[in-house]
Design a protein around this motif. Structure first.
Motif, PDB file in Angstrom:
ATOM      1  N   UNK A  53       0.898  -1.168  -0.067  1.00  0.00           N
ATOM      2  CA  UNK A  53      -0.150   0.062  -0.067  1.00  0.00           C
ATOM      3  C   UNK A  53       0.694   1.306   0.012  1.00  0.00           C
ATOM      4  N   UNK A  54       1.991   1.083  -0.460  1.00  0.00           N
ATOM      5  CA  UNK A  54       3.100   2.247  -0.357  1.00  0.00           C
ATOM      6  C   UNK A  54       2.259   3.460  -1.205  1.00  0.00           C
ATOM      7  N   UNK A  55       2.301   4.659  -0.615  1.00  0.00           N
ATOM      8  CA  UNK A  55       1.762   5.868  -1.378  1.00  0.00           C
ATOM      9  C   UNK A  55       0.301   6.048  -1.001  1.00  0.00           C
ATOM     10  N   UNK A  56      -0.276   5.125  -0.525  1.00  0.00           N
ATOM     11  CA  UNK A  56      -1.547   5.414  -0.133  1.00  0.00           C
ATOM     12  C   UNK A  56      -1.880   5.959   1.254  1.00  0.00           C
ATOM     13  N   UNK A  57      -1.031   6.143   1.987  1.00  0.00           N
ATOM     14  CA  UNK A  57      -1.208   6.621   3.134  1.00  0.00           C
ATOM     15  C   UNK A  57      -1.920   8.100   3.206  1.00  0.00           C
ATOM     16  N   UNK A  58      -2.268   8.611   4.438  1.00  0.00           N
ATOM     17  CA  UNK A  58      -2.899   9.994   4.241  1.00  0.00           C
ATOM     18  C   UNK A  58      -1.880  11.043   4.851  1.00  0.00           C
TER      19      UNK A  58
END
Length: 383
Positions: A117-122
């Protein structure tokens, strides 16, 4: 909470790299062909012999009784060099480069699916109430604000981790170590950290300092607060503070404890997300506290993370499990569209439970199941 052991230091050759240098390195133009030569001896006759055959001596050195030279030529090759008298061995001079830094993805980041999920954090604000944080190379740029509340005193802008085991720095690395090709990567390398030092060099503090830290985190608009800590007994005042945070939709993640018993306080509070520890086989560790009040399990056995300024240690404990969940929440927060109150906390709890991997505890009539964190499934709603 930290289980009372840690496993060594990753050898610098693995995480820090290795390199070879000799003297200063210039930028002069290199000859077309350079060769490293072992000679039977080194004197004027040998030098003249090399020169006659079209080779220039760049450097010469000895080691015990062995003689070495670096020679060059613009038009002669290694076959001609090996035919020169007094040359025992000859080989092309090879470039040597630094191994550089290599990055390891800790097993907890892999097993929970966070690595996918790299890059999908807020890039949300995450508060950590702990022993502070060291100025670690792998946490550069992640800390947005710091404060110390210790023994009733306040120090704004400072939260240095001086604890022997670097508890707070280790927790911070699990959450947010940079995905920069060195050391380790955290659950959400985009997270913005708010650091509250509320425990001293002996890993101990006071309830008053922790409660003030929570108030500071709320004031700083933290969306998640990590508390890898516990207290003896309950606290009505702390419970009121938890309720206030809960009513604002603030997610408080608390380690369940490490004595193999029931979930300890404050993890047992209904207003928090309580976290126990599993090993790499997704089995509950024998020392993790767990009962039916536990929200979720997460990786907590032999977790590699940041300590001091550039080191990495393995540590075990529910203290290591809680920040896995804290970092994971950064992926789920953008998916919530409801009111900013207790409903948000309950929605997050349910989302973690519904898509976690089941872990069975106990046996017979005492058997029950608690999910283990799988943020990839929770993010995509996969059964």
């Amino acid at each position: 909470m930290l289980k009372h052991f840690f496993k060594g230091v990753i050898i610098c050759l693995i995480l820090c790299g290795s390199f070879v240098t000799s003297g200063s390195i210039g930028h002069t133009a290199a000859p077309k062909n350079k060769y490293l030569v072992e000679l039977t001896n080194f004197n004027n006759n040998i030098q003249n012999s090399l020169i006659r055959e079209g080779f220039t001596i760049v450097d010469h050195y000895s080691l015990d009784q062995m003689q070495f030279a670096l020679v060059s030529s613009d038009n002669k090759g290694i076959k001609e060099l090996k035919k020169v008298p007094y040359v025992k061995k000859a080989e092309a001079d090879q470039p040597v480069k630094a191994m550089g830094y290599s990055q390891m993805i800790p097993w907890g980041i892999k097993n929970t699916g966070a690595v996918k999920l790299r890059g999908k954090g807020c890039a949300c604000s995450i508060a950590i109430i702990d022993t502070g944080i060291s100025d670690h190379v792998d946490l550069k740029g992640r800390v947005k604000a710091k404060v110390t509340y210790l023994y009733g005193k306040e120090i704004k802008g400072e939260a240095l981790d001086n604890s022997k085991v670097q508890h707070g720095t280790h927790v911070a690395g699990i959450i947010a170590a940079n995905n920069n090709g060195i050391g380790v990567a955290g659950m959400d390398p985009q997270a913005n950290l708010l650091i509250i030092k509320a425990m001293g060099d002996d890993d101990k503090g006071y309830l008053s300092d922790v409660s003030k830290g929570i108030a500071w985190a709320i004031e700083k608009k933290a969306k998640v607060i990590n508390m890898s800590l516990g207290i003896e007994g309950n606290s009505a005042i702390l419970e009121n503070i938890f309720k206030k945070a809960y009513d604002k939709g603030i997610l408080m993640v608390v380690a369940s404890g490490n004595d193999g018993g029931n979930v300890s306080y404050p993890a047992s509070s209904p207003y928090v997300i309580s976290v126990g520890a599993v090993d790499q086989s997704n089995h509950a560790t024998p020392w993790s506290n767990a009962d039916k009040r536990l929200t979720i399990f997460a990786p907590g056995d032999s977790i590699l993370s940041t300590v001091f300024k550039k080191d990495y240690y393995y540590m075990s404990g529910t203290s290591m499990a809680a920040p896995h969940v804290t970092g994971a929440l950064g992926f789920l927060l953008p998916k919530y569209n409801g009111p900013q109150n207790g409903q948000e906390v309950e929605w997050m709890k349910q989302r973690l439970r519904d898509y976690g991997d089941p872990v069975t505890i106990g046996s017979g009539k005492n058997k029950f199941t608690v999910p283990s964190l799988n943020i990839y499934k929770s993010y995509y709603s996969l059964k």
